[in-house]
Design an enzyme around this catalytic site. Structure first.
Site, mmCIF file in Angstrom:
data_model
loop_
_atom_site.group_PDB
_atom_site.id
_atom_site.type_symbol
_atom_site.label_atom_id
_atom_site.label_comp_id
_atom_site.label_asym_id
_atom_site.label_seq_id
_atom_site.Cartn_x
_atom_site.Cartn_y
_atom_site.Cartn_z
ATOM 1 C CG HIS A 1 13.410 -25.502 -46.449
ATOM 2 N ND1 HIS A 1 13.577 -24.165 -46.190
ATOM 3 C CD2 HIS A 1 13.683 -26.143 -45.288
ATOM 4 C CE1 HIS A 1 13.942 -24.016 -44.938
ATOM 5 N NE2 HIS A 1 14.016 -25.199 -44.355
HETATM 6 C C1 UD1 Z 1 16.446 -29.428 -42.809
HETATM 7 C C2 UD1 Z 1 16.015 -29.097 -41.384
HETATM 8 C C3 UD1 Z 1 15.461 -27.690 -41.350
HETATM 9 C C4 UD1 Z 1 16.434 -26.694 -41.968
HETATM 10 C C5 UD1 Z 1 16.817 -27.158 -43.361
HETATM 11 C C6 UD1 Z 1 17.822 -26.253 -44.006
HETATM 12 C C7 UD1 Z 1 15.174 -30.902 -39.958
HETATM 13 C C8 UD1 Z 1 13.958 -31.546 -39.411
HETATM 14 N N1 UD1 Z 1 14.958 -29.967 -40.924
HETATM 15 O O1 UD1 Z 1 15.279 -29.424 -43.635
HETATM 16 O O2 UD1 Z 1 15.240 -27.318 -40.003
HETATM 17 O O3 UD1 Z 1 15.823 -25.422 -42.049
HETATM 18 O O4 UD1 Z 1 17.363 -28.476 -43.267
HETATM 19 O O5 UD1 Z 1 17.938 -26.521 -45.377
HETATM 20 O O6 UD1 Z 1 16.262 -31.217 -39.532
HETATM 21 N N2 UD1 Z 1 17.512 -33.683 -49.876
HETATM 22 C C9 UD1 Z 1 18.319 -33.916 -50.953
HETATM 23 N N3 UD1 Z 1 19.660 -33.656 -50.817
HETATM 24 C C10 UD1 Z 1 20.204 -33.186 -49.689
HETATM 25 C C11 UD1 Z 1 19.375 -32.963 -48.589
HETATM 26 C C12 UD1 Z 1 18.027 -33.202 -48.700
HETATM 27 O O7 UD1 Z 1 17.866 -34.349 -52.020
HETATM 28 O O8 UD1 Z 1 21.429 -32.957 -49.653
HETATM 29 C C13 UD1 Z 1 16.058 -33.915 -50.012
HETATM 30 C C14 UD1 Z 1 15.629 -35.321 -49.728
HETATM 31 O O9 UD1 Z 1 14.540 -35.620 -50.534
HETATM 32 C C15 UD1 Z 1 15.172 -35.220 -48.288
HETATM 33 C C16 UD1 Z 1 14.570 -33.851 -48.233
HETATM 34 O O10 UD1 Z 1 15.389 -33.081 -49.106
HETATM 35 O O11 UD1 Z 1 14.249 -36.211 -47.931
HETATM 36 C C17 UD1 Z 1 14.495 -33.245 -46.873
HETATM 37 O O12 UD1 Z 1 15.793 -33.189 -46.258
HETATM 38 P P1 UD1 Z 1 15.916 -33.062 -44.652
HETATM 39 O O13 UD1 Z 1 17.335 -32.929 -44.288
HETATM 40 O O14 UD1 Z 1 15.131 -34.134 -44.010
HETATM 41 O O15 UD1 Z 1 15.135 -31.734 -44.340
HETATM 42 P P2 UD1 Z 1 15.232 -30.257 -44.968
HETATM 43 O O16 UD1 Z 1 13.942 -29.965 -45.620
HETATM 44 O O17 UD1 Z 1 16.472 -30.058 -45.759
#
Ligand code: UD1
Length: 352
Positions: free
Chosen positions: A205
């Site tokens: 991820h």
């Molecule tokens: C986040 C944390 C990371 C952690 C990870 C655990 C930051 C910068 N990153 O990364 O440190 O290891 O969580 O999983 O805080 N999305 C969905 N549904 C959700 C959540 C996310 O579709 O419920 C998708 C969206 O497209 C979103 C992308 O995932 O833009 C990234 O989500 P984000 O929370 O920004 O970062 P993670 O990669 O999940």
């Protein structure tokens, strides 16, 4: 009363064990869910399964660019604290996500002490958003709970020595306690069509591995050479990208797993490929060799004796690391599974 700010999947796991220990110790807690993770499989599944007390509010921030996401969290967390009119004795934060950073910016400006769990970790790669979040959070924290002595030493190098405690890792508490419950509740057969020891796990991820299709394709291509099927629970951030990638037959894509389900597939797998921080430790505790698809890790203790091997996104290195067999004994490198109790007791003393 203390205030906990959490929002992403691994934070739910960590908060679940600490929250229970706080209740047992008589410390009152209010929880804010920032809504950083919001899909059922990324959020509510965890709250229900781990029986985390209902949050006082879900800020429902959701996804977005870092500035937007963090700024919304800052604004709404600050507003919640002011409007609630409660006197919070501390703000409790976990790990290194944008939700952690938001809490670390708001609390000191409202003159509320910050408590950081998983303090002192460094990857020394400032291209990782988490590295920035860690450094800033540690800098403003008043109590810092470390998972190992290395983190204590790192903080010392940065001039942070007051109220720094090596308590061990709260994820180990979760791994031990929830592992027993998961074994009783969930059968491997109900999750995947493979026998114990006959499959590997992959999770990916990190933006550096998933944002660029060429890099992602390069990593995925390594699995052609892996001699057992590999189960890949797909994080929503790469769901759309995956259609543009050639997936080898022995890579089996599945929906994200709950924490209990993950514990079961970890316990029975052959080896683990990951770029997650938490899974590197879980692999260690489950006695599984770990192949970390990153150039560096903040969990450096796991690298000793090649329990965990760093490969970056290089397919050849990924394949070679997979075929390396590790037979070494595994000492307790992140405490003994009593971190949450130690944390709760310290917080009780601090907030008396
Ligand atoms: C986040 C944390 C990371 C952690 C990870 C655990 C930051 C910068 N990153 O990364 O440190 O290891 O969580 O999983 O805080 N999305 C969905 N549904 C959700 C959540 C996310 O579709 O419920 C998708 C969206 O497209 C979103 C992308 O995932 O833009 C990234 O989500 P984000 O929370 O920004 O970062 P993670 O990669 O999940």
């Amino acid at each position: 009363m203390i205030l906990t700010v959490i929002g992403a999947r691994p934070q739910f796991v960590k908060a679940a064990v600490v929250s229970k220990a706080l209740r047992n110790t008589g410390v009152k807690e209010t929880i804010i869910h920032t809504g950083q993770h919001y899909d059922d499989k990324m959020s509510s599944v965890f709250w229900d399964e781990l029986k985390i007390p209902k949050p006082a509010i879900n800020l429902n921030i959701g996804s977005g660019l870092h500035g937007f996401q963090t700024a919304e969290m800052i604004e709404q967390t600050e507003r919640f604290i002011i409007m609630s009119k409660k006197k919070f004795r501390a703000v409790l934060l976990y790990g290194d996500t944008n939700s952690t950073l938001a809490g670390a910016i708001v609390a000191p400006k409202l003159h509320i002490p910050v408590i950081h769990v998983e303090a002192g970790l460094r990857s020394f790669n400032k291209k990782m958003p988490e590295e920035i979040n860690r450094i800033i959070t540690d800098r403003v924290s008043d109590i810092l709970f470390c998972s190992s002595e290395k983190s204590v030493l790192q903080l010392k190098k940065e001039g942070i020595t007051k109220n720094v405690y090596n308590v061990g890792d709260v994820m180990q508490d979760a791994f031990i306690n929830f592992g027993k419950i998961a074994q009783k509740k969930i059968n491997l057969n109900s999750l995947i069509p493979f026998k114990s020891g006959e499959y590997n796990i992959l999770t990916l991820h990190r933006p550096s591995n998933t944002d660029n299709n060429k890099v992602l394709q390069k990593i995925i291509s390594a699995f052609k050479e892996i001699d057992k099927p590999t189960v890949f629970p797909v994080h929503p951030r790469i769901k759309n990208k995956i259609s543009k990638i050639n997936i080898p037959d022995n890579l089996k894509l599945i929906a994200p797993l709950s924490y209990f389900e993950m514990l079961i597939v970890i316990t029975h797998c052959n080896k683990i490929f990951t770029d997650s921080g938490g899974l590197q430790k879980e692999a260690y505790w489950a006695n599984k060799d770990c192949i970390t698809i990153r150039d560096e890790t903040e969990w450096t203790e796991t690298l000793e004796n090649n329990y965990n091997i760093l490969t970056g996104d290089n397919p050849e290195k990924i394949i070679n690391a997979y075929f390396f067999e590790n037979k070494s004994e595994r000492p307790n490198i992140y405490g003994d599974g009593s971190a949450s109790q130690k944390i709760a007791e310290k917080i009780k003393q601090f907030t008396k």
